[in-house]
Design a protein around this motif. Structure first.
Motif, PDB file in Angstrom:
ATOM      1  N   VAL A  44       0.836  -1.196   0.000  1.00 27.41           N
ATOM      2  CA  VAL A  44       0.000   0.000   0.000  1.00 27.41           C
ATOM      3  C   VAL A  44       0.871   1.246   0.000  1.00 27.41           C
ATOM      4  N   THR A  45       0.571   2.161  -0.910  1.00 22.98           N
ATOM      5  CA  THR A  45       1.268   3.451  -0.949  1.00 22.98           C
ATOM      6  C   THR A  45       0.308   4.614  -0.703  1.00 22.98           C
ATOM      7  N   ASP A  46      -1.009   4.315  -0.682  1.00 25.35           N
ATOM      8  CA  ASP A  46      -1.986   5.382  -0.505  1.00 25.35           C
ATOM      9  C   ASP A  46      -3.232   4.856   0.202  1.00 25.35           C
ATOM     10  N   ILE A  47      -3.612   5.526   1.280  1.00 26.77           N
ATOM     11  CA  ILE A  47      -4.908   5.270   1.918  1.00 26.77           C
ATOM     12  C   ILE A  47      -5.863   6.242   1.259  1.00 26.77           C
ATOM     13  N   ARG A  48      -6.728   5.731   0.419  1.00 25.28           N
ATOM     14  CA  ARG A  48      -7.584   6.607  -0.389  1.00 25.28           C
ATOM     15  C   ARG A  48      -8.701   7.247   0.425  1.00 25.28           C
TER      16      ARG A  48
END
Length: 167
Positions: free
Chosen positions: A75-79
């Protein structure tokens, strides 16, 4: 036995509804924000309606995140982060796409996650809190008390464990 029968009855009822083609209807009062002040207002209300007090156990706030990967390490982004108040039925969706741990909205969320007066429930919390910690350095709240996916896995181990099925 006494706890299994109501669960089994509800499960059979769900099977009947699904086979009849009737789709579930969800009445949700929700809003979305990038504004830390809106989160503060929502959480202040949650503190009043769900918070623990002397002699009052409180009700958990439900939380779920959406990310850019199914694998926590990728994971690179918690949307977004969804927070549900069980008393008012309100849902606040935090639009956190592209935000790092220093963003104002993330800092406000971190402050509330550490509050001892609030209880938290999750859908796959081991994933969510691991990702939240890795990307935003927010530790698992000591007041995380429920997890619907873990409970479903323990009670119905040979059933699918995604949210659509559990609902």
């Amino acid at each position: 036995g006494q706890f299994l029968l109501p669960s089994f009855d509800a499960h059979i009822g769900k099977v009947s509804r699904l086979l009849s083609g009737k789709k579930p209807h969800w009445d949700l009062n929700w809003s979305s924000t990038k504004d830390p002040y809106e989160l503060r207002q929502f959480m202040n209300q949650a503190l009043v309606t769900c918070g623990r007090e002397e002699g009052k156990p409180g009700l958990p706030l439900d939380i779920d995140i959406e990310t850019d990967s199914k694998e926590p390490i990728s994971v690179t982004d918690i949307r977004c982060v969804g927070i549900h108040n069980r008393v008012t039925g309100q849902v606040l969706v935090l639009d956190t796409s592209g935000m790092g741990e220093t963003a104002g909205l993330v800092q406000e969320f971190a402050w509330w996650a550490r509050r001892k007066e609030l209880l938290w429930a999750a859908q796959n919390g081991p994933y969510d809190w691991r990702v939240i910690y890795r990307l935003w350095n927010i530790e698992v709240p000591e007041t995380w008390v429920e997890d619907s996916m873990v409970a479903h896995t323990l009670l119905l181990s040979d059933s699918p464990h995604h949210l659509l099925h559990i609902a």
